[in-house]
Design an enzyme around this catalytic site. Structure first.
Site, PDB file in Angstrom:
ATOM      1  N   GLY A  51       3.147  -1.417  10.023  1.00 19.61           N
ATOM      2  CA  GLY A  51       2.089  -0.099  10.065  1.00 19.61           C
ATOM      3  C   GLY A  51       2.676   1.177  10.455  1.00 19.61           C
ATOM      4  CB  CYS A  78       7.432  -3.903  11.494  1.00 21.41           C
ATOM      5  SG  CYS A  78       8.282  -2.415  11.671  1.00 21.41           S
ATOM      6  CE1 TYR A  79       1.455   0.114  15.778  1.00 25.31           C
ATOM      7  CE2 TYR A  79       0.063  -1.694  15.057  1.00 25.31           C
ATOM      8  CZ  TYR A  79       0.230  -0.619  15.782  1.00 25.31           C
ATOM      9  OH  TYR A  79      -0.875  -0.163  16.481  1.00 25.31           O
ATOM     10  CG  HIS A 165       9.296  -4.873   6.991  1.00 25.21           C
ATOM     11  ND1 HIS A 165       8.025  -4.875   7.087  1.00 25.21           N
ATOM     12  CD2 HIS A 165       9.855  -3.809   7.601  1.00 25.21           C
ATOM     13  CE1 HIS A 165       7.640  -3.890   7.603  1.00 25.21           C
ATOM     14  NE2 HIS A 165       8.537  -2.993   8.001  1.00 25.21           N
ATOM     15  CD  GLU A 167       7.059  -7.786   4.571  1.00 28.42           C
ATOM     16  OE1 GLU A 167       6.714  -6.588   5.052  1.00 28.42           O
ATOM     17  OE2 GLU A 167       7.781  -8.635   5.588  1.00 28.42           O
ATOM     18  CG  ASP A 223      -5.693  -9.320 -15.488  1.00 31.14           C
ATOM     19  OD1 ASP A 223      -4.726 -10.204 -15.538  1.00 31.14           O
ATOM     20  OD2 ASP A 223      -5.542  -8.149 -15.487  1.00 31.14           O
ATOM     21  CE  LYS A 371      -1.663  -8.337 -15.466  1.00 33.26           C
ATOM     22  NZ  LYS A 371      -2.912  -7.916 -15.858  1.00 33.26           N
TER      23      LYS A 371
END
Length: 515
Positions: A51, A78-79, A165, A167, A223, A371
């Site tokens: 954040g 992190c945060y 991070h 990710e 979609d 997606k």
């Protein structure tokens, strides 16, 4: 499932996607979610996102401290790690040296969370604060040159934190760390599969709809096409698709799509030509948000009128996706107050744009999917590759690829230029390497020379980007020879254009679409 508590990080949705790549379901919730609510949800693990705040700021967002007593494994990122340290009795302060970008981690404990994470591997850092004193029972798992506590753990309570991070793609062994948390620490099973989703979705659709009729607005994109196939599998002829031609489609699209679904897939499609109505709504309109609103409003008007003619219908099916829900909701936190605030980059007319008196009940089976997951679902239920691998196309269509007022002349120019872009990208074998490739028309004119005569015509912007999910994107380095071919064809074949330029802006700071 695993729950991600969002503290305003730009990467919160990316964490959710990484968890799902391990075939475990994940969901992003507000940091305000109470420990009692989490207890009811009974997730196998909790991840606290990063954040923009500092944990010691007045009004900084905090999670319910009872979360630490749930006995559920927690990973702070992190945060999220700094908050864990602070709430459990440690100390977080402004670091002497901030750390942004790539940093090599030195591993002190290669087990548990860091199993199969290579010593010296590069991780992505983005922090100005650091934990300088850990709570009782915690130990350091890894450090960097600037950060003594780059990864920490309380093994007995299964509480973990990383200052980097894992990710993001820049973190070399980030996915290995995530897999350790998901499988080893949280003891999850890889049950979030495409096949499992389809079975559950079909079961839920049948249970909700019963013997009632469902109406779907079919656009021909991945979609809505996937949704059409999924609904047809679940309820068969109870489904009617309506294809509204608003005049902003790509060249030859309406004819191709209606024929494909009706003749090849035997799905009922009602074609509605509303081109004149939509163009009239945009007369004199230049603001992009106003365009979207008017197109969305007119779409609903046409849809309701035509549904009465074809009806009655009890349900309206929408191809709303998880990023649509996230982007149209509160997605940030006020750094001064810690309050969540709405940051609307662009409106999605699938979410929040429906009138309050809409007489349909909604069916949104894809609402939980990203997606890339929709593409997997489409492929698994028989959607042809020519649809599954189509580039995304915005609901407002070419209307938001014409900056300024939309006119019939500009639509014809852009439609022809866009066809050439896609034709050459496919011809040269780059179509499936790109996330999107399209043309944009600017509402200005520039001087040119053609056939020894002065011209004063429009410029076309070529936009080609690479991406995994559309949330971030990088401009594509396609060959100069291909750019030359596209430019020559557009200038020579499209009347009203004398200049072609290439957009080399990534997202962020830009967006993929120009409006």
């Amino acid at each position: 499932m695993l729950v991600i508590l969002d503290f305003g990080s730009q990467y919160s949705e990316l964490i959710a996607r990484r968890i799902r790549e391990t075939q475990v379901y994940s969901e992003v919730l507000s940091y305000r979610t109470s420990a009692e609510k989490l207890r009811q949800l009974n997730p196998k693990g909790i991840i606290l996102s990063g954040g923009p705040n500092s944990v010691y700021d007045e009004g900084a967002p905090h999670c319910d401290p009872e979360i630490w007593k749930l006995g559920i494994p927690v990973l702070g990122v992190c945060y999220g790690m700094q908050l864990m340290v602070q709430q459990l009795g440690g100390t977080v302060e402004r670091a002497k040296r901030a750390e942004y970008g790539k940093a090599a981690i030195a591993i002190d404990d290669p087990t548990d969370l860091l199993t199969n994470v290579e010593d010296g591997s590069t991780m992505w850092m983005s922090h100005g604060d650091s934990a300088i004193a850990l709570p009782e029972g915690f130990e350091v798992l890894a450090h960097t040159e600037n950060t003594p506590c780059a990864a920490i753990a309380h093994h007995q309570k299964k509480l973990y934190g990383v200052q980097f991070h894992p990710e993001v793609v820049h973190s070399q062994c980030g996915l290995a760390l995530i897999r350790n948390f998901v499988y080893h620490i949280c003891e999850c099973e890889p049950t979030w599969t495409t096949e499992a989703f389809v079975e559950e979705a079909v079961r839920e659709i049948r249970a909700k709809v019963g013997d009632k009729r469902v109406l779907l607005a079919l656009s021909g994109g991945v979609d809505s096409s996937t949704l059409a196939f999924l609904l047809h599998r679940a309820i068969g002829d109870q489904l009617t698709c309506m294809f509204i031609d608003q005049g902003f489609m790509r060249k030859y699209e309406p004819e191709y799509l209606v024929k494909l679904f009706q003749e090849q897939f035997h799905i009922c499609v009602e074609y509605v030509n509303a081109r004149d109505r939509f163009l009239a709504q945009l007369e004199g309109v230049t603001d992009p948000e106003e365009k979207r609103k008017r197109i969305g409003h007119e779409f609903i008007q046409v849809f309701e009128e035509e549904s009465k003619r074809l009806g009655p219908f009890d349900y309206l099916a929408q191809g709303t996706l998880y990023p649509d829900v996230i982007e149209s909701a509160d997605t940030n936190i006020d750094p001064k107050t810690g309050e969540r605030v709405a940051v609307k980059i662009k409106s999605h007319h699938n979410v929040g744009g429906l009138p309050k008196d809409l007489r349909f009940k909604l069916v949104e089976p894809l609402r939980k999917l990203f997606k890339d997951e929709v593409r997997k679902v489409g492929r698994s239920i028989g959607l042809p590759e020519e649809i599954v691998r189509r580039h995304p196309f915005p609901g407002p269509g070419l209307a938001i690829r014409i900056l300024g007022e939309v006119t019939a002349e500009r639509l014809n120019i852009l439609r022809d230029a866009d066809f050439i872009v896609r034709d050459e990208i496919k011809r040269h074998g780059f179509y499936h390497d790109l996330w999107q490739a399209f043309a944009v028309l600017l509402p200005i004119r520039s001087v040119g020379v053609m056939g020894d005569k002065r011209t004063y015509a429009y410029p076309i912007v070529l936009r080609c980007v690479s991406s995994e999910d559309g949330m971030t994107a990088d401009w594509s380095r396609i060959p100069y020879d291909l750019l030359e071919v596209i430019s020559n064809r557009i200038v020579n074949e499209v009347k009203g254009v004398n200049r072609v330029v290439y957009d080399i802006t990534s997202k962020p700071p830009g967006t993929i679409e120009w409006e």
